[in-house]
Design a protein around this motif. Structure first.
Motif, PDB file in Angstrom:
ATOM      1  N   PRO A 151      10.457  20.158 -42.690  1.00  0.00           N
ATOM      2  CA  PRO A 151      10.053  21.544 -42.918  1.00  0.00           C
ATOM      3  C   PRO A 151       8.979  21.608 -44.007  1.00  0.00           C
ATOM      4  O   PRO A 151       9.046  20.879 -44.996  1.00  0.00           O
ATOM      5  CB  PRO A 151      11.344  22.225 -43.387  1.00  0.00           C
ATOM      6  N   GLU A 152       7.994  22.459 -43.818  1.00  0.00           N
ATOM      7  CA  GLU A 152       6.894  22.529 -44.782  1.00  0.00           C
ATOM      8  C   GLU A 152       7.391  22.758 -46.207  1.00  0.00           C
ATOM      9  O   GLU A 152       6.855  22.195 -47.167  1.00  0.00           O
ATOM     10  CB  GLU A 152       5.922  23.642 -44.391  1.00  0.00           C
ATOM     11  N   GLU A 153       8.435  23.571 -46.356  1.00  0.00           N
ATOM     12  CA  GLU A 153       8.927  23.919 -47.696  1.00  0.00           C
ATOM     13  C   GLU A 153       9.533  22.733 -48.438  1.00  0.00           C
ATOM     14  O   GLU A 153       9.748  22.815 -49.650  1.00  0.00           O
ATOM     15  CB  GLU A 153       9.965  25.040 -47.592  1.00  0.00           C
ATOM     16  N   MET A 154       9.811  21.657 -47.731  1.00  0.00           N
ATOM     17  CA  MET A 154      10.436  20.490 -48.364  1.00  0.00           C
ATOM     18  C   MET A 154       9.414  19.421 -48.761  1.00  0.00           C
ATOM     19  O   MET A 154       9.785  18.399 -49.342  1.00  0.00           O
ATOM     20  CB  MET A 154      11.470  19.867 -47.421  1.00  0.00           C
TER      21      MET A 154
ATOM     22  N   GLU B 263       7.434  23.358 -39.255  1.00  0.00           N
ATOM     23  CA  GLU B 263       7.610  21.957 -39.604  1.00  0.00           C
ATOM     24  C   GLU B 263       6.319  21.166 -39.427  1.00  0.00           C
ATOM     25  O   GLU B 263       5.374  21.610 -38.760  1.00  0.00           O
ATOM     26  CB  GLU B 263       8.705  21.336 -38.730  1.00  0.00           C
ATOM     27  N   VAL B 264       6.317  19.978 -40.016  1.00  0.00           N
ATOM     28  CA  VAL B 264       5.216  19.037 -39.827  1.00  0.00           C
ATOM     29  C   VAL B 264       5.783  17.714 -39.332  1.00  0.00           C
ATOM     30  O   VAL B 264       6.946  17.382 -39.582  1.00  0.00           O
ATOM     31  CB  VAL B 264       4.411  18.819 -41.127  1.00  0.00           C
TER      32      VAL B 264
ATOM     33  N   ILE C  85       0.958  19.646 -37.363  1.00  0.00           N
ATOM     34  CA  ILE C  85       1.526  20.797 -38.070  1.00  0.00           C
ATOM     35  C   ILE C  85       1.955  21.872 -37.078  1.00  0.00           C
ATOM     36  O   ILE C  85       1.336  22.058 -36.033  1.00  0.00           O
ATOM     37  CB  ILE C  85       0.535  21.384 -39.095  1.00  0.00           C
ATOM     38  N   GLY C  86       3.032  22.580 -37.433  1.00  0.00           N
ATOM     39  CA  GLY C  86       3.533  23.660 -36.596  1.00  0.00           C
ATOM     40  C   GLY C  86       2.669  24.912 -36.705  1.00  0.00           C
ATOM     41  O   GLY C  86       1.878  25.072 -37.641  1.00  0.00           O
ATOM     42  N   ASP C  87       2.862  25.825 -35.782  1.00  0.00           N
ATOM     43  CA  ASP C  87       2.025  27.029 -35.694  1.00  0.00           C
ATOM     44  C   ASP C  87       2.132  27.923 -36.926  1.00  0.00           C
ATOM     45  O   ASP C  87       1.197  28.653 -37.252  1.00  0.00           O
ATOM     46  CB  ASP C  87       2.399  27.833 -34.446  1.00  0.00           C
TER      47      ASP C  87
END
Length: 328
Positions: free
Chosen positions: A101-104, A29-30, A72-74
């Motif tokens: 979530p990054e994908e969104m 996630e970010v 930003i997450g790992d």
């Protein structure tokens, strides 16, 4: 951080800005500093206590936002700090920070402001889901869009136009109909003048439309079915006018091979939302860059005036989205 909270279920006066705990991110996630968010009908229902967020989602209002990535997450591989992004949310948009979530994430084109970008996710993703993924929209289809001047309505009309299909819109004023036509609708009907059924029959040479996008529900149900062509799809997005329908003629539905589809974006599984976001971004991002698609904004409020913004949405006067600037 600060966020809009609901003091207790009720009217717009139950909203206030308070200090709340800042959310933390997981590996994929970010964290986004929210610069703008937008109102949706679901916010009004949730404020009254009628539409709780999905399990695990933030209790804070707000189904979309635009802002800057600040953490930003790992396991995040593409997003970077400083990226300007917008996104669909299950909740949490009426706040200074939110987790996505990054994908969104949807990148914001350079030609769009945060306010414009905040007007994209919920309405355009809803319209894309219902037109393309559920409605199987094709070139030369005829589509009847109710509430044509609403956020979803204005997005749907543009997507229908870009797909090479024809949109017909209903709305509650001639001003709203004119705006729908400006965005690409072939024609419009003021529902205050009576049933739309004779009008849409005339416009389609009595063949009917392939898709109906409906926000009204029960009062329009029979006329919606009568408006459909053979193999047509009635897609029910909302039920603002009521939920109970009497004396349904199943024989008519069978004879004409009609489909009635109920849909809700907020409760879709995460995987479906990711699939939708990717498909929409592929279709729409370049069109936003070159101006073929445009977010439609009615008005912009400072989030300190969130109660006034909710009152305005409840008046049904808006054409397009109502935006909140999320300030310090």
């Amino acid at each position: 951080m600060k966020a809009v909270v609901i003091k207790e279920p009720g009217g717009p006066d139950m909203l206030s800005i308070e200090k709340v705990e800042k959310p933390s991110i997981n590996a994929n996630e970010v964290l986004v500093r929210v610069r703008a968010t937008a109102l949706n009908r679901a916010d009004l229902l949730q404020r009254r206590g009628f539409y709780p967020p999905p399990k695990g989602a933030s209790n804070i209002l707000g189904l979309e936002m635009a802002g800057e990535v600040v953490e930003i997450g790992d396991h995040v591989t593409k997003a970077k700090k400083g990226d300007k992004v917008c996104a669909l949310l299950p909740g949490g948009g009426y706040a200074q920070y939110t987790v996505v979530p990054e994908e969104m994430l949807i990148p914001i084109p350079d030609n769009l402001s945060f306010e414009q970008a905040a007007a994209i996710p919920e309405v355009f993703l809803t319209a894309y889901l219902n037109l393309f993924m559920l409605g199987n929209l094709k070139r030369d289809y005829n589509v009847l869009v109710h509430a044509g001047a609403s956020g979803v309505g204005t997005a749907a009309i543009q997507l229908i136009r870009e797909a090479g299909a024809t949109a017909y819109a209903t709305a509650g004023s001639n001003e709203k109909i004119a705006r729908a036509i400006e965005l690409g609708a072939s024609d419009g009907w003021n529902y205050n003048e009576g049933s739309f059924l004779p009008w849409i029959k005339e416009k389609t040479n009595h063949n009917g439309v392939n898709i109906v996008l409906d926000f009204v529900g029960a009062p329009y149900f029979e006329d919606n079915l009568q408006s459909l062509a053979i193999d047509g799809r009635l897609i029910v997005i909302g039920t603002m006018g009521g939920i109970h329908v009497n004396n349904v003629n199943l024989g008519f539905i069978l004879k004409n091979r009609l489909q009635i589809i109920g849909t809700a974006l907020r409760t879709q599984p995460f995987e479906k939302k990711v699939e939708l976001t990717k498909a929409f971004t592929k279709f729409a991002l370049e069109r936003f860059k070159n101006g073929r698609l445009q977010p439609v904004i009615d008005s912009i409020y400072d989030w300190k005036d969130v109660s006034k913004a909710h009152e305005y949405m409840e008046s049904n006067a808006n054409i397009g989205k109502i935006i909140l600037n999320v300030t310090d």
